[in-house]
Design a protein around this motif. Sequence first.
Motif, PDB file in Angstrom:
ATOM      1  N   LEU A 175       4.671   1.736   4.447  1.00  0.00           N
ATOM      2  CA  LEU A 175       3.505   1.340   3.668  1.00  0.00           C
ATOM      3  C   LEU A 175       3.262   2.363   2.565  1.00  0.00           C
ATOM      4  CD1 LEU A 175       1.088   0.606   6.667  1.00  0.00           C
ATOM      5  CD2 LEU A 175       2.262  -1.136   5.298  1.00  0.00           C
ATOM      6  N   GLU A 176       2.717   1.882   1.452  1.00  0.00           N
ATOM      7  CA  GLU A 176       2.183   2.794   0.450  1.00  0.00           C
ATOM      8  C   GLU A 176       0.734   3.087   0.838  1.00  0.00           C
ATOM      9  OE1 GLU A 176       1.083   3.026  -4.316  1.00  0.00           O
ATOM     10  OE2 GLU A 176       2.399   1.434  -3.582  1.00  0.00           O
ATOM     11  N   TRP A 177       0.390   4.370   0.950  1.00  0.00           N
ATOM     12  CA  TRP A 177      -0.920   4.788   1.447  1.00  0.00           C
ATOM     13  C   TRP A 177      -1.757   5.357   0.311  1.00  0.00           C
ATOM     14  CZ3 TRP A 177      -2.181   4.175   6.617  1.00  0.00           C
ATOM     15  CH2 TRP A 177      -1.104   3.873   7.479  1.00  0.00           C
ATOM     16  N   THR A 187      -3.558   0.192   1.957  1.00  0.00           N
ATOM     17  CA  THR A 187      -2.105   0.198   2.115  1.00  0.00           C
ATOM     18  C   THR A 187      -1.492  -1.033   1.456  1.00  0.00           C
ATOM     19  OG1 THR A 187      -1.975  -1.022   4.219  1.00  0.00           O
ATOM     20  CG2 THR A 187      -2.331   1.358   4.350  1.00  0.00           C
ATOM     21  N   MET A 207      -0.786  -2.165   9.730  1.00  0.00           N
ATOM     22  CA  MET A 207      -1.672  -1.106   9.258  1.00  0.00           C
ATOM     23  C   MET A 207      -2.723  -0.705  10.281  1.00  0.00           C
ATOM     24  SD  MET A 207      -4.459  -1.355   6.140  1.00  0.00           S
ATOM     25  CE  MET A 207      -5.544  -2.415   7.127  1.00  0.00           C
ATOM     26  N   TRP A 217      -2.921  -5.667  -1.251  1.00  0.00           N
ATOM     27  CA  TRP A 217      -3.574  -4.456  -0.764  1.00  0.00           C
ATOM     28  C   TRP A 217      -4.596  -4.787   0.317  1.00  0.00           C
ATOM     29  CZ3 TRP A 217      -2.158   0.429  -1.859  1.00  0.00           C
ATOM     30  CH2 TRP A 217      -1.366   0.650  -2.991  1.00  0.00           C
TER      31      TRP A 217
END
Length: 260
Positions: free
Chosen positions: A145-147, A164, A185, A220
């Motif tokens: 994941l992009e956090w 995320t 998530m 998102w």
Amino acid sequence: MQLPAAFYLPDGDGLVATALTIGPWDPGLQHAGPPAALLAREAERASGIPGGQTVRLAFDVLGPVPVGPVRVAARVVRPGRRIELVEAALEAGGRTAMRLTAWRVRTADSADTASPAPPLPVGPQESAPAQFSVFRQEVAYHRSLEWRAAAGSLTGPGPAAAWTRPLCALVEGEPITPLQHLLVMTDAASGISAELDWSRATFANVDLVVALFRQPAGEWLAMDAATTLGPTGVGQCAADLHDTRGRIGRSVASLFVEPR
């Protein structure tokens, strides 16, 4: 860095977990988020209500889920045209490691009576990129994941909120759905809101309950989480869940807490 394309690769009538499922406690064990999403996928595939909405998902973690082959199966235990209960189980390491019961309902347009759902004060574009240092492996769950940190510290003690965005598929060859992303998530809520030092204590969750009044939408998603520790080695993590349109539901998890 070359990352796997998905958490799981199809393998005959089962699946094989990739390194992206590795959790923070042991490099041979999966984080519970990807298996939770896999169980939800199987429950929706077994559903008898086409286009229905999953409104509550209750997961029991029966034991550690090893990184390796897994099998999932689901059945409808309470059929209905408007409301149904679906049960799913995940087998790994020769035993049932996780199970899910999910209530699903038929949907209808009720926008004229919908309650307002305020968004998080800070959206994903205004939130700061974040990274984790607690994972022992370079390629593990945290890379999936992009956090982005919307409030608090994702690696320090105390309540925190994070946005995320998924960087991989759940199953290779299939696009990850917003609900699957949400479950990947949300199991990390107790991690971003930890009240104890990861190196000195474990605080693994034995369950996860997610209740939704609206299905997640968009790329998102966010969780606004807080952990409370009791006096007998038990904790609880609760989180408000959001997409960019506003709050969509809540999660709660029971934690088993002990010194390392």
